[in-house]
Design a protein around this motif. Structure first.
Motif, short mmCIF file in Angstrom:
data_model
loop_
_atom_site.label_atom_id
_atom_site.label_comp_id
_atom_site.label_asym_id
_atom_site.label_seq_id
_atom_site.Cartn_x
_atom_site.Cartn_y
_atom_site.Cartn_z
N ALA A 73 36.14 32.19 45.74
CA ALA A 73 35.97 33.28 46.70
C ALA A 73 37.04 34.33 46.43
CB ALA A 73 36.08 32.75 48.13
N GLY A 74 36.64 35.59 46.52
CA GLY A 74 37.55 36.68 46.24
C GLY A 74 37.43 37.24 44.85
N GLU A 75 36.76 36.51 43.95
CA GLU A 75 36.61 37.01 42.58
C GLU A 75 35.71 38.24 42.54
OE1 GLU A 75 35.45 35.51 38.07
OE2 GLU A 75 35.62 34.03 39.69
N ARG A 76 36.06 39.17 41.67
CA ARG A 76 35.32 40.42 41.54
C ARG A 76 34.44 40.37 40.29
NH1 ARG A 76 34.88 44.43 44.49
NH2 ARG A 76 34.69 46.63 43.89
N LEU A 77 33.19 40.87 40.45
CA LEU A 77 32.20 40.77 39.38
C LEU A 77 31.54 42.12 39.12
CD1 LEU A 77 30.34 37.58 40.70
CD2 LEU A 77 32.13 37.62 38.94
N ASN A 107 38.56 40.25 36.05
CA ASN A 107 39.94 39.94 35.64
C ASN A 107 40.06 39.59 34.17
OD1 ASN A 107 38.76 37.43 35.67
ND2 ASN A 107 40.18 36.52 37.16
N ALA A 108 38.93 39.44 33.46
CA ALA A 108 38.98 39.13 32.02
C ALA A 108 37.97 39.97 31.25
CB ALA A 108 38.73 37.65 31.80
N ASP A 109 37.59 41.12 31.79
CA ASP A 109 36.57 41.97 31.18
C ASP A 109 37.24 43.10 30.40
OD1 ASP A 109 34.50 43.69 30.57
OD2 ASP A 109 33.84 44.02 32.63
N PRO A 165 35.73 32.34 30.51
CA PRO A 165 36.73 33.13 31.25
C PRO A 165 36.25 34.56 31.55
CG PRO A 165 37.79 31.87 29.50
CD PRO A 165 36.32 31.71 29.29
N GLY A 166 35.39 35.10 30.68
CA GLY A 166 35.00 36.50 30.84
C GLY A 166 33.69 36.75 31.55
N ARG A 167 32.82 35.72 31.65
CA ARG A 167 31.50 35.98 32.22
C ARG A 167 30.81 34.67 32.58
NH1 ARG A 167 28.55 38.41 26.93
NH2 ARG A 167 30.66 39.26 26.62
N PHE A 168 29.66 34.82 33.26
CA PHE A 168 28.75 33.69 33.46
C PHE A 168 27.34 34.22 33.57
CE2 PHE A 168 30.27 34.53 37.89
CZ PHE A 168 29.06 34.81 38.51
N THR A 169 26.37 33.31 33.53
CA THR A 169 24.96 33.66 33.62
C THR A 169 24.42 33.18 34.96
OG1 THR A 169 24.63 33.52 31.24
CG2 THR A 169 22.68 33.23 32.62
N ASP A 170 23.54 33.98 35.57
CA ASP A 170 22.84 33.51 36.76
C ASP A 170 21.67 32.64 36.30
OD1 ASP A 170 21.80 33.07 39.26
OD2 ASP A 170 20.86 35.03 39.43
N ALA A 171 21.72 31.36 36.69
CA ALA A 171 20.71 30.39 36.24
C ALA A 171 19.59 30.20 37.26
CB ALA A 171 21.38 29.06 35.95
N ALA A 172 19.41 31.16 38.17
CA ALA A 172 18.30 31.06 39.13
C ALA A 172 16.99 30.89 38.37
CB ALA A 172 18.25 32.30 39.99
#
Length: 372
Positions: A89-93, A136-138, A112-119
């Motif tokens: 919680a609090g992470e910025r995307l 924070n890692a982009d 560390p830099g990204r993730f995928t929405d697996a919906a």
């Protein structure tokens, strides 16, 4: 219980809109809830709506309201609740969102830099739209340029890919690039890249009212109003890059230029003309071919590797950003719109194709502390 407010448009009748508020459902294990803080609205998003069925844009954020759709937008969000151990919680995307005050994601393939929405409903959709970048890692992120990132980042990536696609194909044997809707952000990003190519003339085509603006950017060798096509020799070996979807203009260019080497369609902001006569197979010369950015991303990622692809794109972005944000001649100024009525008004303006090309619209639907 918390609620989410969404801005919806009627499919096939894009000027008809509504604000819809729904009670948030509890999260499942592995999901996160985000507050969508801000998102950009440009003519690119109108293209998403115009091609919503044909290119599956409505499927990213399906509406529960029959016949209504949520237009995807690019912007920034903050995680407000997490049932995923890898996302706090609090992470910025940064990423692809509905025009809403909030959204739920199912993070997968975390780095560390990204993730995928697996919906599940997004599994068959282009992967590039399903990635969320962790600020924070982009390498493209800076806190003081969020507005410019929301407005230009997805458009510039398309611009960069168009330029790369043209170079990859030796400009189809042409030495002149004709860019319609030259005041649009994707067009001038493309022009900025093409202008760096040796032996390629970049001509911007625009309305008479926007000629001076386009000339001030310095990324076009020439800028002409739409009624001045005769100023270009009919036998010029050229490529047409159509950012507007104006059927009449496309027909005029295909008819006039006997040495048109390639006709590239980027999007459609002239919604009423998308199905107009003369927009398709009856054109003189080469067939108008839709450019699909994810295909070029896939090709170059396979050829260069993901790291090299990212390195080249990041370098080009920073070079472009330096010009756009130049204090002496900024190309863009963000204008903020907060709340449902303001979002509806901004959407109507963008849909109508009106406004100052130096203004970029940054919108928000969530309720700020204090009830705004």
């Amino acid at each position: 219980m918390s609620t989410t407010t969404s801005f919806l448009v009627r499919k096939g009748e894009l000027a008809t809109t509504q604000l819809h508020t729904a009670t948030d459902q509890p999260l499942a294990d592995g999901q996160v809830r985000v507050r969508i803080d801000s998102f950009a609205l440009t003519s690119n998003n109108i293209t998403y709506a115009a091609f919503g069925d044909a290119m599956s844009y409505w499927q990213f954020f399906p509406s529960t309201e029959e016949g209504w759709g949520s237009i995807p937008v690019w912007g920034f969000a903050s995680v407000v609740q997490s049932l995923h151990p890898g996302v706090a919680a609090g992470e910025r995307l940064y990423g692809y969102w509905p025009m809403s005050s909030g959204a739920v994601l199912s993070p997968d393939r975390l780095s560390p830099g990204r993730f995928t929405d697996a919906a599940a409903h997004r599994a068959e959709l282009p992967a590039v739209y399903n990635q969320y970048f962790r600020c924070n890692a982009d390498p493209l992120y800076t806190a003081d340029t969020e507005d410019v990132q929301a407005l230009l980042r997805p458009l510039f990536i398309t611009s960069w890919l168009i330029d790369d696609f043209m170079a990859d194909n030796d400009f189809f044997g042409a030495n002149t690039m004709l860019l319609s809707s030259a005041s649009s952000k994707t067009a001038y990003g493309t022009a900025f890249q093409l202008h760096q190519r040796e032996g390629v003339e970049v001509i911007g085509l625009t309305s008479a009212a926007n000629v001076a603006f386009c000339e001030s950017l310095g990324c076009y060798h020439r800028v002409l109003s739409y009624d001045a096509l005769d100023d270009i020799a009919a036998a010029t070996p050229c490529v047409y890059v159509d950012f507007a979807g104006n059927a009449g203009l496309r027909n005029a260019i295909h008819t006039r230029f006997s040495n048109l080497k390639y006709s590239c369609s980027i999007g459609g902001t002239h919604v009423e003309q998308l199905a107009a006569k003369g927009a398709g197979k009856d054109l003189a010369g080469p067939r108008a071919t839709l450019f699909f950015a994810p295909a070029q991303i896939k090709k170059r990622t396979a050829e260069w590797g993901a790291d090299e692809f990212g390195r080249r794109m990041v370098a080009a972005w920073h070079h472009f950003l330096a010009s756009v944000t130049d204090a002496k001649n900024p190309w863009l100024r963000a204008e903020h719109h907060h709340g449902g009525e303001a979002v509806q008004a901004a959407y109507a303006q963008v849909l109508a194709g009106k406004g100052d090309p130096r203004i970029g619209h940054v919108l928000s639907l969530y309720k700020q502390p204090g009830g705004l």
